[in-house]
Design an enzyme around this catalytic site. Structure first.
Site, PDB file in Angstrom:
ATOM      1  CD  GLU A 183      32.422  39.808  37.440  1.00  0.00           C
ATOM      2  OE1 GLU A 183      32.609  39.889  38.791  1.00  0.00           O
ATOM      3  OE2 GLU A 183      32.899  40.361  36.680  1.00  0.00           O
ATOM      4  CD  GLU A 221      33.831  42.255  32.913  1.00  0.00           C
ATOM      5  OE1 GLU A 221      33.306  41.898  34.066  1.00  0.00           O
ATOM      6  OE2 GLU A 221      34.583  41.893  32.118  1.00  0.00           O
ATOM      7  CG  HIS A 242      35.801  45.161  34.287  1.00  0.00           C
ATOM      8  ND1 HIS A 242      36.620  45.640  33.095  1.00  0.00           N
ATOM      9  CD2 HIS A 242      36.277  43.951  34.306  1.00  0.00           C
ATOM     10  CE1 HIS A 242      37.275  44.611  32.688  1.00  0.00           C
ATOM     11  NE2 HIS A 242      37.050  43.580  33.626  1.00  0.00           N
ATOM     12  CD  GLU A 255      37.843  42.890  38.470  1.00  0.00           C
ATOM     13  OE1 GLU A 255      37.060  43.400  38.192  1.00  0.00           O
ATOM     14  OE2 GLU A 255      38.272  41.940  38.008  1.00  0.00           O
TER      15      GLU A 255
HETATM   16  O1  LIG Z   1      35.584  40.998  35.943  1.00  0.00           O
HETATM   17  C1  LIG Z   1      36.616  40.679  35.356  1.00  0.00           C
HETATM   18  O2  LIG Z   1      37.550  40.805  35.811  1.00  0.00           O
HETATM   19  C2  LIG Z   1      36.603  40.307  34.015  1.00  0.00           C
HETATM   20  O3  LIG Z   1      35.362  39.636  33.560  1.00  0.00           O
HETATM   21  C3  LIG Z   1      37.690  40.196  33.336  1.00  0.00           C
HETATM   22  O4  LIG Z   1      38.130  41.340  32.749  1.00  0.00           O
HETATM   23  C4  LIG Z   1      37.901  38.902  32.381  1.00  0.00           C
HETATM   24  O5  LIG Z   1      39.041  38.791  31.745  1.00  0.00           O
HETATM   25  C5  LIG Z   1      37.382  37.649  32.746  1.00  0.00           C
HETATM   26  O6  LIG Z   1      38.366  37.169  33.606  1.00  0.00           O
HETATM   27 MG   LIG Z   2      33.794  40.248  34.903  1.00  0.00          MG
END
Ligand SMILES: O=C(O)[C@H](O)[C@H](O)[C@@H](O)CO
Ligand SMILES: [Mg+2]
Length: 390
Positions: free
Chosen positions: A240, A266, A316, A336
């Site tokens: 990612e 994201e 995201h 997620e």
């Molecule tokens: O994909 C994710 O969950 C993000 O990139 C998060 O919001 C970020 O805080 C990285 O942990």
């Molecule tokens: Mg991320």
């Protein structure tokens, strides 16, 4: 029905936070010379909540987590006057008004995030006004329940990471996202540490479960090209945001190497931003966030685009504003899921602000048919832990 008022408030956490540990998560600031503040730019401890009230007393709730004070100023100054007095059912017209009125200086980033928050509140009103959950207005239930992946596993001590993975494996999760702690600045030592951490998590979850790898824009193209073949043997489901969001050609080059699917989006905005990513085959998984990308009005269109390009959408952050879209499109196989934890990077804050977020059960989430709108209300329990900026 007409919109009567728009209220944007910043909820600034003043309660206890878990202090950041070194190399917690790679991020874009890691590549800046003499950088000592990488972790402080990565953490965020406030959130903007938007409440829009109609003349018949319905209150819709929206939210935005990007640059909350700036988002609030944009809503107060520019967006509220464009929607007050208007019919919320004219959501496309209202979206275009907000987008075009701010286009000269807005388009992407915090302006689009502010537009998203207003749009979310409008969709919440629409659902509440007809007594239906938002996913029913978007096409309904395309899955019985939503599979979700566990998303935390920041880079800490390897044993601690393994214990965390084990705990949530035992709770029934079958997919896990972990964060890399190291990037180009950490030279070969960082390469080794990154590989060790992936190996450590695979050791716990085995190869019957999915593993996703997060770089949070902390690498560059050259480093990512070196890492991909080394990571391949761990069979990640995706890698990612290896490079910064603006380097779309970099994404395309990495994705076209066909070693590991590259995910991103994201930090991308609007239908046009995603058309560009898809046209260039820059990502194999699309990860917009509805509270950034332009709200439900924009995300619904992006879902259609992704369906046509056969690229899965796995938004995201999860959270209600994304779950309704995930439920209502066949383009979206999973969500997620940020677990409930003490306040750390800021991802957890919404658990302290809102009631109504579904809790994962055996790796799945459920949306209720009998809760209208987005299904969120403001929590009172932690109000004294926030400074609220009106
Ligand atoms: O994909 C994710 O969950 C993000 O990139 C998060 O919001 C970020 O805080 C990285 O942990
Ligand atoms: Mg991320």
């Amino acid at each position: 029905m007409k919109i009567k008022s728009v209220r944007a408030r910043v909820f600034q956490w003043k309660g206890k936070t878990v202090p950041p540990q070194g190399n917690f998560c790679s991020n874009a600031m890691d590549l800046v010379y003499s950088n000592t503040e990488s972790m402080s730019t990565f953490r965020f401890h406030s959130w903007t909540v938007v409440e829009i009230e109609t003349d018949d007393g319905i209150v819709g709730i929206g939210n935005v987590a990007l640059a909350p004070k700036i988002a609030k100023a944009i809503i107060d100054e520019y967006l509220a006057p464009l929607v007050i007095g208007q019919d919320p059912w004219d959501y496309e017209y209202l979206w275009q008004r907000m987008y075009r009125a701010t286009h000269a200086w807005g388009r992407k980033g915090v302006t689009m995030a502010a537009i998203s928050a207003v749009d979310l509140a409008i969709w919440d009103i629409l659902g509440k006004s007809v007594n239906k959950p938002v996913f029913k207005l978007l096409g309904g239930r395309t899955k019985e329940k939503i599979p979700c992946y566990y998303s935390k596993l920041y880079r800490t001590d390897l044993k601690e990471m393994q214990d965390e993975a084990q705990k949530f494996l035992d709770q029934g999760f079958t997919a896990f996202k972990m964060r890399f702690g190291y990037g180009p600045a950490h030279l070969q030592h960082g390469v080794k540490e990154n590989l060790k951490s992936v190996e450590a998590i695979r050791e716990v979850i085995g190869y019957d479960n999915d593993l996703m790898l997060e770089c949070y824009m902390g690498w560059n193209l050259e480093y990512a090209k070196r890492m991909l073949p080394k990571l391949a043997k761990f069979e990640p489901r995706w890698l990612e945001e290896p490079v910064i969001a603006d380097d779309i050609d970099g994404y395309a080059e990495l994705n076209n190497m066909n070693i590991i699917p590259i995910s991103g989006g994201e930090h991308e905005f609007s239908l046009y931003g995603f058309k560009q990513l898809l046209d260039k085959k820059a990502v194999s998984v699309v990860q917009y966030d509805t509270n950034r990308v332009g709200g439900i009005t924009a995300a619904h269109k992006i879902n259609a685009l992704c369906e046509a390009y056969s690229v899965p959408v796995i938004p995201h952050a999860g959270q209600m504003h994304n779950y309704h879209l995930t439920m209502s499109t066949i383009a979206s196989p999973m969500a997620e899921y940020f677990p409930i934890f003490d306040v750390e990077v800021g991802n957890e804050l919404f658990w302290y602000i809102f009631d109504g977020e579904p809790i994962a059960d055996n790796g799945f989430l459920q949306l209720r048919d009998d809760v209208p709108g987005l299904g969120l209300s403001l929590k009172t329990e932690y109000l004294d832990q926030f400074d609220i900026i009106e």
